[in-house]
Motif scaffolding. Sequence first.
Motif, PDB file in Angstrom:
ATOM      1  N   GLN A  38       0.828  -1.207   0.000  1.00  6.50           N
ATOM      2  CA  GLN A  38       0.000   0.000   0.000  1.00  6.50           C
ATOM      3  C   GLN A  38       0.862   1.256   0.000  1.00  6.50           C
ATOM      4  OE1 GLN A  38      -3.091   1.860   3.072  1.00  6.50           O
ATOM      5  NE2 GLN A  38      -3.724  -0.135   2.313  1.00  6.50           N
ATOM      6  N   ASN A  39       0.407   2.267  -0.698  1.00  6.14           N
ATOM      7  CA  ASN A  39       1.106   3.550  -0.713  1.00  6.14           C
ATOM      8  C   ASN A  39       0.959   4.227   0.652  1.00  6.14           C
ATOM      9  OD1 ASN A  39       2.591   5.496  -2.318  1.00  6.14           O
ATOM     10  ND2 ASN A  39       0.797   6.810  -2.130  1.00  6.14           N
ATOM     11  N   VAL A  40       2.033   4.853   1.129  1.00  2.00           N
ATOM     12  CA  VAL A  40       1.989   5.640   2.356  1.00  2.00           C
ATOM     13  C   VAL A  40       1.870   7.103   1.938  1.00  2.00           C
ATOM     14  CG1 VAL A  40       3.297   6.352   4.391  1.00  2.00           C
ATOM     15  CG2 VAL A  40       3.346   3.967   3.651  1.00  2.00           C
ATOM     16  N   ASN A  41       0.834   7.775   2.402  1.00  2.00           N
ATOM     17  CA  ASN A  41       0.622   9.180   2.031  1.00  2.00           C
ATOM     18  C   ASN A  41       1.646  10.103   2.676  1.00  2.00           C
ATOM     19  OD1 ASN A  41      -1.523   8.664   0.374  1.00  2.00           O
ATOM     20  ND2 ASN A  41      -3.071   9.218   1.882  1.00  2.00           N
ATOM     21  N   GLU A  42       1.889   9.899   3.983  1.00  2.00           N
ATOM     22  CA  GLU A  42       2.784  10.796   4.709  1.00  2.00           C
ATOM     23  C   GLU A  42       3.241  10.130   5.996  1.00  2.00           C
ATOM     24  OE1 GLU A  42       2.113  15.273   5.067  1.00  2.00           O
ATOM     25  OE2 GLU A  42       1.562  14.565   7.063  1.00  2.00           O
ATOM     26  N   VAL A  43       4.477  10.420   6.375  1.00  2.00           N
ATOM     27  CA  VAL A  43       5.001  10.002   7.674  1.00  2.00           C
ATOM     28  C   VAL A  43       5.557  11.256   8.338  1.00  2.00           C
ATOM     29  CG1 VAL A  43       6.669   8.593   8.926  1.00  2.00           C
ATOM     30  CG2 VAL A  43       5.592   7.686   6.856  1.00  2.00           C
ATOM     31  N   THR A  44       5.107  11.519   9.558  1.00  2.00           N
ATOM     32  CA  THR A  44       5.615  12.641  10.334  1.00  2.00           C
ATOM     33  C   THR A  44       6.333  12.075  11.552  1.00  2.00           C
ATOM     34  OG1 THR A  44       3.763  14.029   9.653  1.00  2.00           O
ATOM     35  CG2 THR A  44       5.013  14.753  11.579  1.00  2.00           C
ATOM     36  N   VAL A  45       7.562  12.520  11.763  1.00  2.00           N
ATOM     37  CA  VAL A  45       8.330  12.095  12.926  1.00  2.00           C
ATOM     38  C   VAL A  45       8.632  13.340  13.746  1.00  2.00           C
ATOM     39  CG1 VAL A  45      10.427  10.972  13.763  1.00  2.00           C
ATOM     40  CG2 VAL A  45       9.361  10.180  11.643  1.00  2.00           C
ATOM     41  N   GLU A  46       8.100  13.365  14.965  1.00  2.00           N
ATOM     42  CA  GLU A  46       8.355  14.482  15.884  1.00  2.00           C
ATOM     43  C   GLU A  46       9.624  14.174  16.673  1.00  2.00           C
ATOM     44  OE1 GLU A  46       6.680  17.316  16.232  1.00  2.00           O
ATOM     45  OE2 GLU A  46       4.978  16.832  14.940  1.00  2.00           O
ATOM     46  N   LEU A  47      10.551  15.103  16.630  1.00  2.00           N
ATOM     47  CA  LEU A  47      11.773  15.040  17.425  1.00  2.00           C
ATOM     48  C   LEU A  47      11.604  16.003  18.596  1.00  2.00           C
ATOM     49  CD1 LEU A  47      14.183  15.379  14.399  1.00  2.00           C
ATOM     50  CD2 LEU A  47      13.755  13.285  15.668  1.00  2.00           C
ATOM     51  N   ALA A  83      -2.668   5.329   2.364  1.00  2.00           N
ATOM     52  CA  ALA A  83      -3.536   5.754   1.256  1.00  2.00           C
ATOM     53  C   ALA A  83      -4.986   5.379   1.499  1.00  2.00           C
ATOM     54  CB  ALA A  83      -3.041   5.142  -0.052  1.00  2.00           C
ATOM     55  N   GLY A  84      -5.236   4.294   2.225  1.00  2.00           N
ATOM     56  CA  GLY A  84      -6.602   3.863   2.505  1.00  2.00           C
ATOM     57  C   GLY A  84      -7.321   4.705   3.542  1.00  2.00           C
ATOM     58  N   GLY A  85      -6.629   5.683   4.133  1.00  2.00           N
ATOM     59  CA  GLY A  85      -7.253   6.570   5.108  1.00  2.00           C
ATOM     60  C   GLY A  85      -6.907   6.258   6.548  1.00  2.00           C
ATOM     61  N   SER A  86      -6.370   5.070   6.822  1.00  2.00           N
ATOM     62  CA  SER A  86      -6.015   4.739   8.204  1.00  2.00           C
ATOM     63  C   SER A  86      -4.663   5.363   8.560  1.00  2.00           C
ATOM     64  CB  SER A  86      -5.962   3.222   8.400  1.00  2.00           C
ATOM     65  OG  SER A  86      -4.938   2.657   7.619  1.00  2.00           O
ATOM     66  N   SER A  87      -4.392   5.415   9.854  1.00  2.00           N
ATOM     67  CA  SER A  87      -3.105   5.941  10.299  1.00  2.00           C
ATOM     68  C   SER A  87      -2.712   5.266  11.606  1.00  2.00           C
ATOM     69  CB  SER A  87      -3.139   7.457  10.465  1.00  2.00           C
ATOM     70  OG  SER A  87      -3.998   7.820  11.516  1.00  2.00           O
ATOM     71  N   GLN A  88      -1.431   5.352  11.904  1.00  2.00           N
ATOM     72  CA  GLN A  88      -0.895   4.819  13.155  1.00  2.00           C
ATOM     73  C   GLN A  88      -0.014   5.874  13.791  1.00  2.00           C
ATOM     74  OE1 GLN A  88       1.080   1.088  13.272  1.00  2.00           O
ATOM     75  NE2 GLN A  88      -0.378   0.096  11.909  1.00  2.00           N
ATOM     76  N   THR A  89      -0.141   6.014  15.098  1.00  2.00           N
ATOM     77  CA  THR A  89       0.691   6.939  15.858  1.00  2.00           C
ATOM     78  C   THR A  89       1.291   6.178  17.028  1.00  2.00           C
ATOM     79  OG1 THR A  89      -0.752   8.788  15.279  1.00  2.00           O
ATOM     80  CG2 THR A  89       0.719   9.105  17.147  1.00  2.00           C
ATOM     81  N   ALA A  90       2.580   6.391  17.276  1.00  2.00           N
ATOM     82  CA  ALA A  90       3.237   5.731  18.413  1.00  2.00           C
ATOM     83  C   ALA A  90       4.523   6.477  18.743  1.00  2.00           C
ATOM     84  CB  ALA A  90       3.545   4.271  18.087  1.00  2.00           C
TER      85      ALA A  90
END
Length: 122
Positions: A38-47, A83-90
């Motif tokens: 699956q395509n990943v739309n965006e990844v944000t990494v907070e430092l 791309a499917g609209g779901s997301s994961q945060t950790a």
Amino acid sequence: MVKKSIIGVVVLLVLLTASFGVYLIGSPEVVIVNQSSQNVNEVTVELPSGRIVFGSISPKSESTIFYSWSQSEGMYEYQVSFAGGSSQTAKCGYVTHHEIGKRLTLIIHADLTVTCDESSKV
């Protein structure tokens, strides 16, 4: 005289290239490995002292961004948007001040789970 000038320029270019290579090896980085289909739309990494944003990452590909050595101490926090609209945060790993050669790798697996691996490039 012209030969000495050419040799001087070549030596300078070699030194600059080597210095840049050493800088890149020493610079901390975040690597995103998309092993899913699956395509990943965006990844944000907070430092602790900044944010890294990756744009679209195609299936079966990876992307790398270097970040500043000058960080406060704290954890990495990431959000992966699919791309499917779901997301994961950790949260995972730990950032300290002036880490030389640090690599954080976020691996997106076929089942869309995300794992985190800290390693050293040096």
